[in-house]
Scaffold this active site. Structure first.
Site, PDB file in Angstrom:
ATOM      1  N   GLY A  74       0.814  -1.216   0.000  1.00 55.99           N
ATOM      2  CA  GLY A  74       0.000   0.000   0.000  1.00 55.99           C
ATOM      3  C   GLY A  74       0.847   1.266   0.000  1.00 55.99           C
ATOM      4  O   GLY A  74       0.515   2.250  -0.669  1.00 55.99           O
ATOM      5  N   THR A  75       1.945   1.245   0.745  1.00 57.46           N
ATOM      6  CA  THR A  75       2.795   2.433   0.834  1.00 57.46           C
ATOM      7  C   THR A  75       3.376   2.803  -0.526  1.00 57.46           C
ATOM      8  O   THR A  75       3.350   3.969  -0.918  1.00 57.46           O
ATOM      9  CB  THR A  75       3.905   2.213   1.879  1.00 57.46           C
ATOM     10  OG1 THR A  75       3.298   2.251   3.186  1.00 57.46           O
ATOM     11  CG2 THR A  75       4.974   3.300   1.806  1.00 57.46           C
ATOM     12  N   ASN A 154      -7.906   4.465   8.821  1.00 53.73           N
ATOM     13  CA  ASN A 154      -7.330   3.303   9.485  1.00 53.73           C
ATOM     14  C   ASN A 154      -7.407   3.354  11.002  1.00 53.73           C
ATOM     15  O   ASN A 154      -7.472   2.334  11.662  1.00 53.73           O
ATOM     16  CB  ASN A 154      -5.871   3.126   9.051  1.00 53.73           C
ATOM     17  CG  ASN A 154      -5.076   4.407   9.160  1.00 53.73           C
ATOM     18  OD1 ASN A 154      -5.543   5.477   8.774  1.00 53.73           O
ATOM     19  ND2 ASN A 154      -3.881   4.324   9.696  1.00 53.73           N
ATOM     20  N   GLN A 182      -7.653   0.163   3.688  1.00 56.62           N
ATOM     21  CA  GLN A 182      -8.504  -0.395   4.754  1.00 56.62           C
ATOM     22  C   GLN A 182      -9.867  -0.847   4.213  1.00 56.62           C
ATOM     23  O   GLN A 182     -10.610  -1.524   4.911  1.00 56.62           O
ATOM     24  CB  GLN A 182      -8.743   0.660   5.848  1.00 56.62           C
ATOM     25  CG  GLN A 182      -7.502   1.041   6.633  1.00 56.62           C
ATOM     26  CD  GLN A 182      -7.046  -0.051   7.586  1.00 56.62           C
ATOM     27  OE1 GLN A 182      -7.829  -0.878   8.050  1.00 56.62           O
ATOM     28  NE2 GLN A 182      -5.762  -0.076   7.880  1.00 56.62           N
ATOM     29  N   SER A 202      -3.779  -2.931  -0.540  1.00 56.38           N
ATOM     30  CA  SER A 202      -2.734  -3.733   0.079  1.00 56.38           C
ATOM     31  C   SER A 202      -3.268  -5.136   0.322  1.00 56.38           C
ATOM     32  O   SER A 202      -4.431  -5.309   0.680  1.00 56.38           O
ATOM     33  CB  SER A 202      -2.328  -3.087   1.404  1.00 56.38           C
ATOM     34  OG  SER A 202      -1.428  -3.926   2.071  1.00 56.38           O
ATOM     35  N   HIS A 204      -2.069  -7.457   2.592  1.00 54.11           N
ATOM     36  CA  HIS A 204      -2.026  -8.036   3.945  1.00 54.11           C
ATOM     37  C   HIS A 204      -3.097  -7.493   4.882  1.00 54.11           C
ATOM     38  O   HIS A 204      -3.130  -7.830   6.072  1.00 54.11           O
ATOM     39  CB  HIS A 204      -0.630  -7.882   4.555  1.00 54.11           C
ATOM     40  CG  HIS A 204      -0.295  -6.503   5.013  1.00 54.11           C
ATOM     41  ND1 HIS A 204      -0.332  -6.129   6.344  1.00 54.11           N
ATOM     42  CD2 HIS A 204       0.077  -5.406   4.329  1.00 54.11           C
ATOM     43  CE1 HIS A 204       0.024  -4.857   6.436  1.00 54.11           C
ATOM     44  NE2 HIS A 204       0.271  -4.392   5.228  1.00 54.11           N
ATOM     45  N   THR A 240      11.176  -7.316 -10.668  1.00 48.42           N
ATOM     46  CA  THR A 240      10.484  -8.595 -10.841  1.00 48.42           C
ATOM     47  C   THR A 240       9.409  -8.753  -9.778  1.00 48.42           C
ATOM     48  O   THR A 240       9.676  -8.587  -8.586  1.00 48.42           O
ATOM     49  CB  THR A 240      11.503  -9.753 -10.753  1.00 48.42           C
ATOM     50  OG1 THR A 240      12.492  -9.544 -11.753  1.00 48.42           O
ATOM     51  CG2 THR A 240      10.841 -11.100 -10.943  1.00 48.42           C
ATOM     52  N   CYS A 328       4.067   7.976  21.821  1.00 47.20           N
ATOM     53  CA  CYS A 328       4.688   9.296  21.843  1.00 47.20           C
ATOM     54  C   CYS A 328       6.191   9.172  21.839  1.00 47.20           C
ATOM     55  O   CYS A 328       6.767   8.425  22.609  1.00 47.20           O
ATOM     56  CB  CYS A 328       4.232  10.058  23.079  1.00 47.20           C
ATOM     57  SG  CYS A 328       4.852  11.727  23.071  1.00 47.20           S
TER      58      CYS A 328
END
Lengths: 394, 132
Positions: A74-75, A154, A182, A202, A204, A240, A328
């Site tokens: 997805g990224t 998400n 999502q 994506s 996964h 590939t 954080c």
């Protein structure tokens, strides 16, 4: 003493591979080891398997197979869509519209484009984490070339008004991209019907393997390639392709999209059961995200006086996996950009995302709520934030 | 990732709570992460006879506050003032995730705040006594 279970409630982060997908992939690893770019038989067989997977992905979203490009996930799909479309269309303008609650893959790609001279408007959201459509209209200008708004968020699960945004974009000759990582497999999406020009998926997140995803690009939409090298993916994406992973992705998306209604009914029942149980047992909580226009598997809850990461780690001790968007880091002022954009500054540090999957049961929820009640009680007893029913004191 | 020592302390923190009638209270609110740490001390004859803490924050700061409160007990006020973040880090197993390094200096400053608060209250009391 209650027996320790293992309960996985982080399906929005990643899903386990389904047994059918696993079986298909094992078979593919054995059979399709040839390089799909090779013209001999072994290569052709791998290529056929790859094209079969591509066709399944295209069918799942109502696209044509030649509009689907495999990526590493997805990224990469998000990076490619934002950078590739912006760069290829810069002769038309240099303005991009996106939202404040996008995935970092979109936000960071937009920031990278700002360094190249593009202008980006980050449209705000309402208290439910829904993009303000009127703000998109307001942001539109003669230089606008691309709008990218996620299909579903998400962190809090809110669905975005992408149909209206896509209509607006098409009417103004602006390209519309949506990060549907999502959403594919969770809700019905037809790219032709909704008028989507580009869409990221994506594998996964829908019971397929990691390391593979896809970008749908409508025929006719101009997009530059961002990975240079060989002529794979019709010259648009070098490298590939991992054929067994693509086979698993195709298998997963086909199964997920064939059972959306049935799966949603089940996830909705789990969600309701969980919410009823949590609200009966734990006071001073607030629910994040839209109450109805939402992904059914996602529950985002803020527990006043109990810090998110501590809740996560104590639940982990009991075998329960959840997530918090609010980890954080020193020097990082933003606990969760999504919750902050929703105006939930106070709650952002106390928020946990539970994301249910098809493998979860009501027994999992009973176990989780029972542990959660104890965890929140323990942390509130340590907390320097004093919690009373309906009242919080520092 | 947290080391085992931090997790063990986080799972079973010592000296949690409030001391009623504490004669010194240290409080620090971390602006970056919104964490809040309070240490209550009971001082007799210049020595901390009891210390308890409360915190809203991550496992790292809960463990650091627990260690800080424990280190204060049975120490004189002067000894408390030389408790360092390095000492606290050692008690936490010597390592913290990079993003949590700030918790030891934070815990050290709560210790100092508690002592300062005690001294301030004592000075005020002495002033009142002098006036009487």
């Amino acid at each position: 003493m209650e027996k320790k279970k293992f309960v996985y409630l982080d399906n929005a982060a990643t899903t386990p591979i389904s047994s059918e997908v696993y079986r298909d992939m094992i078979e593919a690893y054995g059979k399709f080891y040839g390089n799909n770019s090779s013209i001999y038989q072994l290569g052709r067989e791998a290529d056929n398997a790859l094209e079969e997977a591509r066709a399944k992905i295209a069918k799942a979203i109502g696209a044509n197979a030649n509009e689907i490009y495999f990526t590493s996930g997805g990224t990469e799909a998000d990076n490619w869509a934002i950078k590739g479309i912006a760069r290829a269309n810069k002769n038309k303008g240099n303005h991009i519209i996106t939202s404040a609650i996008e995935h970092p893959a979109i936000l960071e790609s937009c920031k990278a484009l700002e360094d190249e001279g593009f202008k980006v408007t980050y449209v705000p959201v309402d208290e439910y984490g829904v993009v303000k459509y009127a703000e998109i209209i307001k942001a539109m200008g003669p230089d606008t070339i691309l709008i990218s708004i996620m299909t579903a968020n998400n962190e809090v699960g809110s669905l975005q008004p992408i149909r209206a945004i896509a209509e607006l974009a098409r009417a103004n000759d602006v390209i519309f991209h949506t990060d549907a990582v999502q959403a594919v497999g969770a809700i019905d999406i037809n790219v032709k019907d909704i008028k989507i020009d580009a869409l990221s998926i994506s594998s996964h997140k829908l019971y397929g393997p990691k390391g593979v995803g896809a970008l749908y690009v409508r025929k006719g939409v101009k997009i530059d390639r961002i990975i240079d090298g060989g002529s794979q993916e019709r010259g648009m994406r070098a490298g590939t392709i991992n054929v067994p992973a693509a086979v698993g992705f195709g298998s997963a998306v086909e199964r997920a999209c064939a059972n959306i209604d049935e799966n949603n009914k089940y996830l909705k029942s789990l969600r309701r059961y969980f919410l009823k149980s949590v609200s009966e047992k734990i006071h001073n909580i607030s629910l994040n995200g839209h109450p109805s226009q939402r992904l059914q598997g996602n529950v985002s809850i803020s527990f006043e006086g109990a810090e998110g990461e501590s809740v996560l780690m104590l639940l982990d001790r009991d075998g329960i996996s959840v997530s918090t968007g609010s980890a954080c880091a020193a020097g990082n002022l933003e606990p969760s950009h999504v919750l902050l954009a929703m105006g939930k500054d106070e709650d952002a540090r106390s928020t946990i995302r539970f994301s249910f999957g098809l493998n979860n049961t009501k027994e999992d929820i009973d176990y989780t709520v029972n542990k959660l009640q104890k965890v929140v009680k323990k942390l509130r007893s340590i907390s320097a934030v004093r919690i009373y029913k309906n009242k919080v004191e520092l | 990732m947290y080391n085992k020592t931090i997790l063990d302390i986080f799972y079973n923190p010592q000296n949690v709570g409030v001391i009623k009638g504490a004669n010194g209270v240290g409080k620090v609110v971390d602006d970056t992460c919104g964490e809040i740490v309070k240490i209550y001390i009971s001082v007799q004859d210049n020595k901390v006879v009891d210390a308890k803490f409360q915190t809203f924050g991550s496992p790292a700061i809960i463990a650091a506050a627990s260690v800080a409160a424990s280190l204060m007990i049975d120490k004189t006020l002067d000894e408390c003032l030389i408790i360092t973040s390095t000492q606290i880090l050692e008690k936490l197993g010597g390592s913290l995730p990079a993003s949590k390094k700030y918790v030891c200096p934070l815990a050290e400053s709560v210790v100092k705040n508690a002592v300062a608060n005690y001294n301030k209250k004592k000075d005020r009391k002495n002033d009142t006594d002098d006036e009487e």
